[in-house]
Design a protein around this motif. Structure first.
Motif, PDB file in Angstrom:
ATOM      1  N   TRP A   1       5.166   9.512  -7.326  1.00  0.00           N
ATOM      2  CA  TRP A   1       4.093  10.516  -7.381  1.00  0.00           C
ATOM      3  C   TRP A   1       2.996  10.003  -8.287  1.00  0.00           C
ATOM      4  CZ3 TRP A   1       7.667  10.687 -11.265  1.00  0.00           C
ATOM      5  CH2 TRP A   1       7.192  10.966 -12.541  1.00  0.00           C
ATOM      6  N   GLU A   2       1.799  10.489  -8.043  1.00  0.00           N
ATOM      7  CA  GLU A   2       0.703  10.228  -8.976  1.00  0.00           C
ATOM      8  C   GLU A   2      -0.387  11.270  -8.755  1.00  0.00           C
ATOM      9  OE1 GLU A   2      -0.500   6.146  -9.606  1.00  0.00           O
ATOM     10  OE2 GLU A   2      -2.304   6.770 -10.702  1.00  0.00           O
ATOM     11  N   PHE A   3      -1.062  11.629  -9.845  1.00  0.00           N
ATOM     12  CA  PHE A   3      -2.180  12.569  -9.789  1.00  0.00           C
ATOM     13  C   PHE A   3      -3.493  11.798  -9.802  1.00  0.00           C
ATOM     14  CE2 PHE A   3       1.135  14.784 -12.388  1.00  0.00           C
ATOM     15  CZ  PHE A   3       1.493  15.712 -11.439  1.00  0.00           C
TER      16      PHE A   3
ATOM     17  N   ILE B   1     -10.862   0.659   1.575  1.00  0.00           N
ATOM     18  CA  ILE B   1     -10.481  -0.659   1.072  1.00  0.00           C
ATOM     19  C   ILE B   1     -10.268  -0.638  -0.430  1.00  0.00           C
ATOM     20  CG2 ILE B   1     -11.294  -3.028   0.756  1.00  0.00           C
ATOM     21  CD1 ILE B   1     -13.293  -2.505   2.947  1.00  0.00           C
ATOM     22  N   ASP B   2      -9.112  -1.081  -0.865  1.00  0.00           N
ATOM     23  CA  ASP B   2      -8.948  -1.434  -2.281  1.00  0.00           C
ATOM     24  C   ASP B   2      -8.764  -2.948  -2.311  1.00  0.00           C
ATOM     25  OD1 ASP B   2      -8.492  -1.726  -4.935  1.00  0.00           O
ATOM     26  OD2 ASP B   2      -7.270   0.082  -5.106  1.00  0.00           O
ATOM     27  N   PRO B   3      -9.820  -3.673  -2.731  1.00  0.00           N
ATOM     28  CA  PRO B   3      -9.776  -5.141  -2.630  1.00  0.00           C
ATOM     29  C   PRO B   3      -8.822  -5.762  -3.641  1.00  0.00           C
ATOM     30  CG  PRO B   3     -11.761  -4.439  -3.799  1.00  0.00           C
ATOM     31  CD  PRO B   3     -11.083  -3.192  -3.298  1.00  0.00           C
ATOM     32  N   LEU B   4      -8.474  -5.000  -4.678  1.00  0.00           N
ATOM     33  CA  LEU B   4      -7.505  -5.450  -5.687  1.00  0.00           C
ATOM     34  C   LEU B   4      -6.927  -4.191  -6.320  1.00  0.00           C
ATOM     35  CD1 LEU B   4      -6.026  -7.082  -7.809  1.00  0.00           C
ATOM     36  CD2 LEU B   4      -8.193  -7.761  -8.795  1.00  0.00           C
ATOM     37  N   ASP B   5      -5.728  -3.803  -5.881  1.00  0.00           N
ATOM     38  CA  ASP B   5      -5.074  -2.646  -6.490  1.00  0.00           C
ATOM     39  C   ASP B   5      -4.115  -3.180  -7.549  1.00  0.00           C
ATOM     40  OD1 ASP B   5      -4.523   0.185  -6.674  1.00  0.00           O
ATOM     41  OD2 ASP B   5      -2.557  -0.297  -5.847  1.00  0.00           O
ATOM     42  N   GLY B   6      -4.357  -2.749  -8.796  1.00  0.00           N
ATOM     43  CA  GLY B   6      -3.583  -3.297  -9.917  1.00  0.00           C
ATOM     44  C   GLY B   6      -4.450  -4.191 -10.785  1.00  0.00           C
ATOM     45  N   THR B   7      -5.713  -3.820 -10.925  1.00  0.00           N
ATOM     46  CA  THR B   7      -6.655  -4.670 -11.670  1.00  0.00           C
ATOM     47  C   THR B   7      -6.222  -4.895 -13.125  1.00  0.00           C
ATOM     48  OG1 THR B   7      -8.520  -4.055 -10.310  1.00  0.00           O
ATOM     49  CG2 THR B   7      -9.053  -4.844 -12.489  1.00  0.00           C
ATOM     50  N   THR B   8      -5.698  -3.859 -13.765  1.00  0.00           N
ATOM     51  CA  THR B   8      -5.300  -4.020 -15.174  1.00  0.00           C
ATOM     52  C   THR B   8      -4.198  -5.071 -15.280  1.00  0.00           C
ATOM     53  OG1 THR B   8      -5.906  -1.719 -15.577  1.00  0.00           O
ATOM     54  CG2 THR B   8      -4.545  -2.786 -17.245  1.00  0.00           C
TER      55      THR B   8
ATOM     56  N   ALA C   1       4.652   0.565 -12.401  1.00  0.00           N
ATOM     57  CA  ALA C   1       4.377  -0.856 -12.176  1.00  0.00           C
ATOM     58  C   ALA C   1       2.892  -1.190 -12.204  1.00  0.00           C
ATOM     59  CB  ALA C   1       4.994  -1.300 -10.850  1.00  0.00           C
ATOM     60  N   GLY C   2       2.000  -0.209 -11.931  1.00  0.00           N
ATOM     61  CA  GLY C   2       0.569  -0.454 -12.072  1.00  0.00           C
ATOM     62  C   GLY C   2      -0.199  -0.742 -10.803  1.00  0.00           C
ATOM     63  N   SER C   3       0.417  -0.480  -9.647  1.00  0.00           N
ATOM     64  CA  SER C   3      -0.317  -0.594  -8.384  1.00  0.00           C
ATOM     65  C   SER C   3       0.185   0.514  -7.455  1.00  0.00           C
ATOM     66  CB  SER C   3      -0.091  -1.962  -7.734  1.00  0.00           C
ATOM     67  OG  SER C   3      -0.430  -1.903  -6.353  1.00  0.00           O
ATOM     68  N   ALA C   4      -0.654   1.523  -7.255  1.00  0.00           N
ATOM     69  CA  ALA C   4      -0.222   2.675  -6.461  1.00  0.00           C
ATOM     70  C   ALA C   4       0.119   2.262  -5.022  1.00  0.00           C
ATOM     71  CB  ALA C   4      -1.309   3.741  -6.459  1.00  0.00           C
ATOM     72  N   ALA C   5      -0.658   1.330  -4.476  1.00  0.00           N
ATOM     73  CA  ALA C   5      -0.394   0.908  -3.089  1.00  0.00           C
ATOM     74  C   ALA C   5       0.979   0.234  -2.993  1.00  0.00           C
ATOM     75  CB  ALA C   5      -1.493  -0.039  -2.609  1.00  0.00           C
TER      76      ALA C   5
ATOM     77  N   GLY D   1       2.348   6.509 -11.671  1.00  0.00           N
ATOM     78  CA  GLY D   1       1.243   5.732 -12.240  1.00  0.00           C
ATOM     79  C   GLY D   1       0.372   6.644 -13.080  1.00  0.00           C
ATOM     80  N   PHE D   2      -0.406   6.029 -13.935  1.00  0.00           N
ATOM     81  CA  PHE D   2      -1.326   6.768 -14.811  1.00  0.00           C
ATOM     82  C   PHE D   2      -2.736   6.270 -14.536  1.00  0.00           C
ATOM     83  CE2 PHE D   2       2.764   7.045 -16.685  1.00  0.00           C
ATOM     84  CZ  PHE D   2       2.811   8.270 -17.317  1.00  0.00           C
ATOM     85  N   PRO D   3      -3.721   7.141 -14.624  1.00  0.00           N
ATOM     86  CA  PRO D   3      -5.090   6.699 -14.333  1.00  0.00           C
ATOM     87  C   PRO D   3      -5.569   5.683 -15.354  1.00  0.00           C
ATOM     88  CG  PRO D   3      -5.098   8.920 -15.210  1.00  0.00           C
ATOM     89  CD  PRO D   3      -3.670   8.537 -15.055  1.00  0.00           C
TER      90      PRO D   3
HETATM   91  C1  IPD Z   1      -5.048   1.767 -10.101  1.00  0.00           C
HETATM   92  C2  IPD Z   1      -3.622   1.412  -9.777  1.00  0.00           C
HETATM   93  C3  IPD Z   1      -2.670   2.103 -10.741  1.00  0.00           C
HETATM   94  C4  IPD Z   1      -2.875   3.594 -10.708  1.00  0.00           C
HETATM   95  C5  IPD Z   1      -4.315   3.960 -11.012  1.00  0.00           C
HETATM   96  C6  IPD Z   1      -5.248   3.242 -10.026  1.00  0.00           C
HETATM   97  P1  IPD Z   1      -6.919  -0.113  -9.563  1.00  0.00           P
HETATM   98  O1  IPD Z   1      -5.934   1.151  -9.168  1.00  0.00           O
HETATM   99  O2  IPD Z   1      -3.291   1.778  -8.468  1.00  0.00           O
HETATM  100  O3  IPD Z   1      -1.323   1.877 -10.404  1.00  0.00           O
HETATM  101  O4  IPD Z   1      -2.008   4.172 -11.655  1.00  0.00           O
HETATM  102  O5  IPD Z   1      -4.440   5.353 -10.853  1.00  0.00           O
HETATM  103  O6  IPD Z   1      -6.584   3.567 -10.355  1.00  0.00           O
HETATM  104  O7  IPD Z   1      -7.939   0.445 -10.497  1.00  0.00           O
HETATM  105  O8  IPD Z   1      -6.065  -1.150 -10.177  1.00  0.00           O
HETATM  106  O9  IPD Z   1      -7.453  -0.469  -8.217  1.00  0.00           O
END
Ligand code: IPD
Ligand code: CA
Ligand code: CA
Length: 279
Positions: free
Chosen positions: A206-208, A86-93, A187-191, A159-161
């Motif tokens: 892609w993302e690491f 579960i990611d309850p909020l993906d894109g918190t920033t 965009a800031g939300s991997a999902a 995305g970036f960590p």
């Molecule tokens: C983040 C987002 C973001 C990704 C970061 C994740 P969070 O998840 O998916 O796009 O680049 O690697 O940690 O912290 O907002 O749930």
């Protein structure tokens, strides 16, 4: 909602939970929540925690024997066959800054294999869903990946960590893939990046260093929409693998080849010197 999702087993109940959590997130979003810090630049808010509480309660009520792993600390581990990520909020920033790109991500695995997935974007009221072998849908209508044949014609996401950014090599890849494509979006939300690949809005992503709660749902949705998802060296991804390359399939080997070139330091376009640029 169209009839196309009638054949799903878990998706109808998962969708109801994701919509409920999404509505809760929107209430917090409109009220602008206080930002807290988990680490240096790793944000968390009350919205993340209450969304996870709600999702956990609903899962426990409906599937009391299932295991659960949630980003904000939910842990039910009995070694059962079914496990939720579960990611309850993906894109918190984004959420914490009032930038409307975020979602709820619910992935369900059976014996370690991705089985069912829902990603809900409450800002657009878009619900992406899939079950293994049963296809992928957006608001009940079937979706499919793009047919773009070449990287040079592609729009890509990455995305970036949030934390340990200085230890992440992605800026080099961002630079090189930008020069070899129509552009790279962050965009800031991997999902949601993954669901954009599934819906043909991006040709690849892609993302690491992602976590299973970021990817468990999105990867299945891409695969069920006809896309391809592997690690950077092309291996099939276990549910806990952290480096992800997802594409429409057509550009997959090309993008993997570019990654190998960047890892090897071959053919790198140099970064321009800003002082030269100003002249
Ligand atoms: C983040 C987002 C973001 C990704 C970061 C994740 P969070 O998840 O998916 O796009 O680049 O690697 O940690 O912290 O907002 O749930
Ligand atoms: Ca996340
Ligand atoms: Ca999160």
């Amino acid at each position: 909602m169209s009839q196309q999702i009638d054949h799903f087993e878990f998706v109808p109940q998962m969708s109801a939970i994701a919509r409920e959590a999404g509505a809760l997130l929107m209430d917090y979003f409109r009220a602008r929540v206080k930002i807290e810090y988990k680490g240096d630049a790793d944000l968390v808010t009350e919205a993340d925690r209450s969304s996870e509480r709600l999702i956990l309660e609903r899962i426990q009520a409906q599937w009391p024997s299932h295991d659960v792993i949630g980003e904000e600390g939910a842990r039910i581990e009995r070694g059962g066959d079914y496990r939720w990520y579960i990611d309850p909020l993906d894109g918190t920033t984004n959420f914490a800054h009032g930038f409307p790109v975020f979602c709820v991500s619910l992935g369900l695995a059976f014996q370690g294999e991705r089985k069912a997935a829902v990603v809900y974007d409450p800002t657009r009221d878009e619900l992406f869903a899939a079950e293994r072998g049963r296809g992928a849908v957006l608001n009940g209508e079937r979706i499919a990946v793009s047919k773009t044949p070449k990287l040079v014609q592609s729009l890509i996401g990455t995305g970036f960590p949030s934390h340990k950014r200085h230890k992440n090599p992605n800026i080099y890849f961002y630079h090189q893939i930008t020069l070899r494509s129509h552009g790279v979006r962050r965009a800031g939300s991997a999902a949601l990046d993954l669901t954009s690949v599934a819906a043909g809005r991006l040709d690849g992503f892609w993302e690491f260093n992602l976590n299973a709660w970021d990817t468990a749902a999105g990867i299945l949705i891409v695969e069920e929409a006809g896309g391809k998802v592997t690690g950077v060296d092309g291996h099939a991804l276990a549910i806990t693998d952290r480096d992800v390359v997802a594409t429409n399939g057509f550009i997959h080997s090309e993008i993997l080849h570019e990654f190998q070139e960047v890892f090897a330091g071959r053919g790198l376009e140099p970064l321009p010197d800003p002082r030269e640029y100003r002249k």
